[in-house]
Each structure stands twice: as C-alpha cells, then as structure tokens.
Enzyme design. Structure first.
Site, PDB file in Angstrom:
ATOM      1  CG  ASP A  64      -2.094  -0.720   1.201  1.00 17.53           C
ATOM      2  OD1 ASP A  64      -2.403  -1.189   0.101  1.00 17.53           O
ATOM      3  OD2 ASP A  64      -2.778  -0.852   2.227  1.00 17.53           O
ATOM      4  CE1 TYR A 128       4.209  -6.664   3.350  1.00 19.09           C
ATOM      5  CE2 TYR A 128       3.595  -8.983   3.300  1.00 19.09           C
ATOM      6  CZ  TYR A 128       3.650  -7.742   2.695  1.00 19.09           C
ATOM      7  OH  TYR A 128       3.148  -7.587   1.422  1.00 19.09           O
TER       8      TYR A 128
END
Length: 283
Positions: A64, A128
């Site tokens: 994002d 992540y």
C-alpha cells in the site's frame, strides 16, 4: 534455462527495494496522480534500456501507499533487437538502477528464469516486519531519522507479554475475514490464510545507541505466510497493540477471528502504513 534464441524475450526475476513514503503503493497507477506507484518508475526506467517491446513488471507482492520494501520481487520479459544478446543479470541491475536515480528505489539483483516462472504465483512465502517505537509521549519525540519508518503508539508502555499471548491465536490456518480491509477484490478472494510465523522481539533503531538515555525502545513484529489479505498485517498489528494498551484482552483476538466479519474490527485500530516493511519473498 537454455540460452534464448535471438529475438526471443528473456525472462528475469528481479528483487528490488523502496522507501514507500512518496509512492501510492507498489502497483502501477495513472501517471497524472500526485503520487504514483513504484511500478511506474520501474517501467519508465526499463523503457530507457531500449527494448524492442514494452517491458511490464509482474510484481510478487502488492504493498500500500506508505509501506516500504526491503526486498519485493517481480518478473519481467526483455526483448532486444535482433542480433543483440540478452542482458546479463548484472547488466540489467546496473542499467535499471542508472535510470531509477534519484528515486529511493533500488534493484538488488536480477537473474534469468524459465519463461514459465511467475513472481506472484511461484512464491513460497512472504515475510513482513512491523516496527514499533515505544517511549514517545508525543509524535514530536520520534527521532528525525525514524520518521515514516515506524509507529509510535500513544499512551505509555505496551504489555508485550499480553501481546505475545494474543498472537498465539493468530498463528496457523484461519478465516481472517475480520482482519482484512474490504476492497473490490474481497468477493473473489478466499479469506483463509495460514500464518506460519508471528514473533514480537526487541530490535535496534537506526543510530539509537547514540541516544539511548531517552528511554526509547524499538520492537519488531514479524509475520510470515504464503500470502496475506488486503491490509491484514496492519490490522493484526493494530489489534495486538490494542491488547498491549489494555484496550483489548488477549481472548478478544480469538473472538475477532471467530466473528469472521471485517466490520467487527475495532474502529481506528489499524496500524499506520509507515511502520510496515516487506522483508522478503521466498521461492
């Protein structure tokens, strides 16, 4: 793979990193926006290598706006004019990086792969890291070198032990419907995912050993899965921080999972993009 015939496209797997703050995300966007995608810059740089057909980056992992990558991956096909040899991996890295400056985007490596390889669908896992900064009473106390690279949740210290207890509920295979944001792809995407790893560990800050007396603490939350849902990591981090703040109990995480409804997620609990880094994609 065998050397390609003259004129046939060569497929490459490239790993690349970026500082995500100034981009709308990794995926391509219309070029007239104020913020555009990292992919726009990658493909613009690739066109300057004078291929005989336009080069498209097929990106492994969508990130994002504001999210960073230590190493994302993509595959691309490069077709050169007849009589020109395929680029070596090193030539491709140097050529792309030359045309990417001054953007905070870097090609880390490139290697030839078979024409059947796909960067998104061949990935075995994605990892992540989410960086938390504790000890800031106010946003203005975030070190200037850490701005846009971590989240400093307000409201004092976090109960790390409670967060680790809550994290156990998220490990394994679950319907993560509550932990995804809704978007146009939601109706077509299975919400079941398998979280292979979730760890909460102390971590160093950038140059933080030079200002230790200020009482700042850095922590990293690490997530590993074959694939994640839209904004799943940021929602999981936000919920775990809410547990650390005493706003949620560890058992509430299990209950949120069981509800299987994105609208049941506590409002305003999603962690901001700035602390999130795609660490690696494994093949």
């Amino acid at each position: 793979p065998a050397p390609a015939m003259v004129g046939a496209p060569a497929r490459y797997l490239v790993f690349f990193q970026y500082f995500g703050t100034r981009y709308s995300g990794v995926m391509e966007t219309k070029s007239d926006q104020a913020l555009v995608g990292v992919q726009n810059y990658l493909e613009k740089a690739a066109q300057k290598l004078r291929p005989s057909a336009p080069i498209k980056f097929h990106i492994s992992s969508r990130t994002d706006s504001g999210v960073h990558a230590l190493a994302n991956a993509a595959h691309l096909d490069v077709q050169r004019a007849a009589g020109k040899a395929a680029f070596s991996g090193k030539q491709l890295v140097q050529g792309l990086n030359y045309h990417l400056k001054p953007e905070p985007i870097r090609i880390l490596s490139a290697q030839r792969v078979p024409s059947t390889f796909h960067a998104r669908f061949c990935a075995l896992s994605r990892t992540y890291i989410y960086r938390l900064l504790l000890g800031c009473a106010h946003y203005s106390q975030i070190p200037v070198f850490e701005r846009d690279l971590c989240w400093a949740p307000a409201g004092g210290p976090l109960d790390i032990q409670a967060m680790r207890e809550a994290a156990k509920s998220l490990l394994g295979t679950h319907d993560f419907s509550t932990f995804r944001s809704l978007n146009s792809e939601t109706p077509f995407q299975c919400p079941v995912r398998t979280l292979l790893q979730l760890e909460i560990q102390p971590a160093p800050g950038f140059l933080s050993h030079h200002y230790e007396p200020r009482g700042l603490e850095f922590w990293e939350v690490k997530f590993k899965s074959k694939a994640f849902l839209y904004r799943q990591v940021r929602r999981m981090v936000g919920a775990l921080v809410a547990v650390g703040q005493g706003k949620l109990a560890p058992r509430d995480i299990q209950e949120l999972l069981e509800v299987k409804d994105a609208r049941a997620f506590p409002p305003h609990a999603m962690a901001p993009a700035s602390g999130l880094f795609l660490k690696c994609v494994e093949y």
